[in-house]
Design a protein around this motif. Structure first.
Motif, PDB file in Angstrom:
ATOM      1  N   TRP A   1       0.820  -1.211   0.000  1.00 57.81           N
ATOM      2  CA  TRP A   1       0.000   0.000   0.000  1.00 57.81           C
ATOM      3  C   TRP A   1       0.853   1.260   0.000  1.00 57.81           C
ATOM      4  CZ3 TRP A   1      -4.759   0.387  -1.519  1.00 57.81           C
ATOM      5  CH2 TRP A   1      -5.548  -0.763  -1.523  1.00 57.81           C
ATOM      6  N   CYS A   2       2.052   1.178   0.536  1.00 59.90           N
ATOM      7  CA  CYS A   2       2.976   2.303   0.424  1.00 59.90           C
ATOM      8  C   CYS A   2       3.331   2.536  -1.049  1.00 59.90           C
ATOM      9  CB  CYS A   2       4.239   2.041   1.242  1.00 59.90           C
ATOM     10  SG  CYS A   2       5.356   3.455   1.350  1.00 59.90           S
ATOM     11  N   MET A   3       3.559   1.436  -1.792  1.00 61.23           N
ATOM     12  CA  MET A   3       3.851   1.552  -3.219  1.00 61.23           C
ATOM     13  C   MET A   3       2.657   2.104  -3.990  1.00 61.23           C
ATOM     14  SD  MET A   3       6.936   0.891  -3.991  1.00 61.23           S
ATOM     15  CE  MET A   3       6.641   0.900  -5.757  1.00 61.23           C
ATOM     16  N   VAL A   4       1.446   1.760  -3.557  1.00 58.27           N
ATOM     17  CA  VAL A   4       0.252   2.337  -4.188  1.00 58.27           C
ATOM     18  C   VAL A   4       0.271   3.854  -4.017  1.00 58.27           C
ATOM     19  CG1 VAL A   4      -2.263   2.518  -4.057  1.00 58.27           C
ATOM     20  CG2 VAL A   4      -1.174   0.268  -3.967  1.00 58.27           C
ATOM     21  N   GLY A   5       0.550   4.305  -2.784  1.00 56.31           N
ATOM     22  CA  GLY A   5       0.609   5.732  -2.527  1.00 56.31           C
ATOM     23  C   GLY A   5       1.710   6.434  -3.307  1.00 56.31           C
ATOM     24  N   LEU A   6       2.824   5.727  -3.522  1.00 54.59           N
ATOM     25  CA  LEU A   6       3.963   6.305  -4.236  1.00 54.59           C
ATOM     26  C   LEU A   6       3.802   6.253  -5.752  1.00 54.59           C
ATOM     27  CD1 LEU A   6       6.852   4.744  -2.100  1.00 54.59           C
ATOM     28  CD2 LEU A   6       6.313   7.180  -2.246  1.00 54.59           C
ATOM     29  N   SER A   7       2.811   5.500  -6.250  1.00 59.51           N
ATOM     30  CA  SER A   7       2.762   5.227  -7.689  1.00 59.51           C
ATOM     31  C   SER A   7       1.447   5.529  -8.384  1.00 59.51           C
ATOM     32  CB  SER A   7       3.100   3.739  -7.929  1.00 59.51           C
ATOM     33  OG  SER A   7       4.301   3.365  -7.308  1.00 59.51           O
TER      34      SER A   7
END
Length: 506
Positions: free
Chosen positions: A313-319
């Motif tokens: 979910w961190c990658m979702v926020g970053l991408s």
């Protein structure tokens, strides 16, 4: 993609290697009878298989924290990934292991009892207050977030434009408000049932189904990130003007000028890195564990699983969004809009709804056990036995009434109090584990170093935050340093090791 897999690899290595070091320092006793057998009552003390317990533990601890927190933390940039990985391996999973194993060693005891036994009576009273406050906040926060997501789905299905046409913010529109209240009431009713009945009747039976939704959500979002043509780190690379480098993992990239990395990131991302809420949940599964040798898999392993979810979910926020301005706009209200937008956007209508339902499962399965743990804490404090349904209702009804009233408070305010109470509980649990190791003449620095770090975080945050003392940032940092120094000196000076021949069998 390489950065993501390096982070996942470190988490897995943490389980395969560092967890064995932690277990060796603790020293398990596979021959010792666990509370599931020595104190079995058919309600809370019920033996269950380690695989089922691991799944329940993961669902218990993984509320919206490892989703909302990492999405909010993504505003700081890739440094959020570093905190998730190293916080999880060296602090969070260690915290969870000791909260579970010390509970097993003490008859399934909760964190206030453990804090009182190893740190002294004042710590017990402090933790009774903090733990009940935290559990109440968790229960309320974990009603609001799934209710808002279910409201979005309901609104979209009722809209002629189809799914995605009515994905609006949580508080927008009169019809939204009515639907939100209905879902809130339904979730509260489920919580009441799950809190009162024996743990193996609802939680033990439906959690495997919830676990299937959780796995679909996790793998589905991972698939969407890698195979839907979304450039990883897109949200921040548009601001950077170049691909992410190693140096960017140590930079504060928050778009709001003057937003400090320390200590806000370490309160924003709790679940997924280190979370005191887990210390209130581990005793529930400690009361069902069949053998001490299962503790590493159940407690340390479930936290590693949560770390993977947080990374995704961190990658979702970053991408997912084109730039940080778009992410900031989506984060108005609660991060549930980011969850909804990204799931529908990457997985389509059907897959997106299943993924959102997987997200809904997490807070619901943490909220019910939060209220259950709160009931047990209150019962333990007043020495009020819980075998009788009437006596369980005596505590549960006022507890849920207060929870429903608190749910009317603004979500952003609730989240700030939740974050501080959460990390403060983790701080006390880590000091409790350190006291146990120190007094039993074991290597205590594996918990003392994380305890020092979390003391710095919590004391600096509450000194500076609007919900705390509101001091200037520089003064707050020095307050944090001074508070931590006093805590460490007191720990080393006033605690005394127990001679080997006088140690109890724990």
């Amino acid at each position: 993609m390489l950065w993501f897999f390096i982070c996942v690899a470190i988490l897995l290595l943490g389980y395969w290697l560092y967890s064995k070091v932690v277990e060796k320092i603790f020293v398990i006793n596979p021959e010792r009878k666990t509370p599931a057998y020595s104190m079995g009552d058919g309600v809370d003390y019920v033996p269950m298989s380690k695989n089922k317990i691991w799944l329940i533990q993961l669902l218990n601890i993984a509320g919206t924290g490892p989703i909302f927190g990492p999405i909010l933390g993504a505003l700081y940039g890739p440094v959020a990934m570093l905190w998730i990985v190293f916080g999880c391996v060296f602090a969070g999973a260690v915290h969870d292991y000791f909260s579970g194993m010390l509970s097993i060693r003490n008859g399934g005891a909760n964190i206030p009892f453990l804090a009182g036994k190893y740190l002294g009576r004042p710590a017990k009273h402090f933790m009774n207050f903090i733990a009940i406050l935290l559990l109440l906040l968790v229960g309320v926060v974990f009603v609001a977030s799934p209710a808002s997501l279910l409201t979005n789905i309901t609104n979209d299905l009722m809209t002629s434009g189809g799914v995605g046409a009515a994905a609006v913010n949580d508080e927008a529109g009169a019809s939204n408000t009515n639907i939100l209240m209905i879902w809130t009431a339904i979730i509260f009713i489920y919580y009441i049932l799950a809190t009162l009945v024996p743990i193996d009747k609802i939680i033990g039976r439906i959690y495997p189904i919830f676990g299937g939704l959780l796995m679909f959500m996790t793998l589905g979002m991972l698939f969407g990130l890698f195979f839907e043509g979304i450039p990883l780190f897109r949200t921040i690379t548009t601001e950077l003007g170049h691909d992410v480098t190693l140096a960017d993992f140590f930079a504060n990239l928050h778009p709001k000028e003057g937003t400090p990395l320390w200590p806000l990131l370490f309160v924003t991302i709790a679940c997924g890195a280190v979370s005191g809420f887990h210390a209130t949940q581990s005793p529930l599964m400690a009361r069902c564990t069949q053998n001490e040798k299962e503790g590493r898999f159940i407690f340390y392993g479930a936290m590693i699983g949560e770390g993977v979810i947080a990374l995704i979910w961190c990658m979702v926020g970053l991408s997912f969004y084109d730039d940080q301005a778009s992410l900031l706009e989506a984060l108005k209200g609660t991060p549930s809009k980011v969850v909804y937008d990204s799931a529908i956007g990457m997985l389509g209508v059907f897959g997106g709804i299943l993924a959102v339902l997987g997200v809904v499962v997490l807070p619901i399965t943490s909220g019910d056990t939060a209220f259950r743990a709160a009931r047990l804490l209150i019962a333990d404090f007043f020495k009020f036995e819980q075998r009788s349904l009437i006596k369980r209702l005596t505590i549960a009804i006022p507890l849920f009434a207060i929870g429903f009233w608190v749910s009317t408070v603004d979500f952003q305010v609730l989240w700030r109090y939740f974050g501080w109470a959460n990390q403060t509980t983790a701080m006390v649990m880590l000091w409790t584990a350190s006291a146990y190791l120190f007094r039993h003449q074991k290597f205590h620095w594996i918990t003392t170093i994380p305890a020092i770090f979390m003391t710095l975080v919590c004391s600096t945050y509450i000194a500076n935050a609007p919900i705390g003392f509101g001091l200037s940032y520089d003064v707050s940092v020095w307050v944090g340093v001074a508070t931590t120094a006093v805590a460490l000196i007191s720990f080393l000076v006033f605690l005394k090791p127990i001679p080997k021949d006088q140690q109890e069998n724990d």
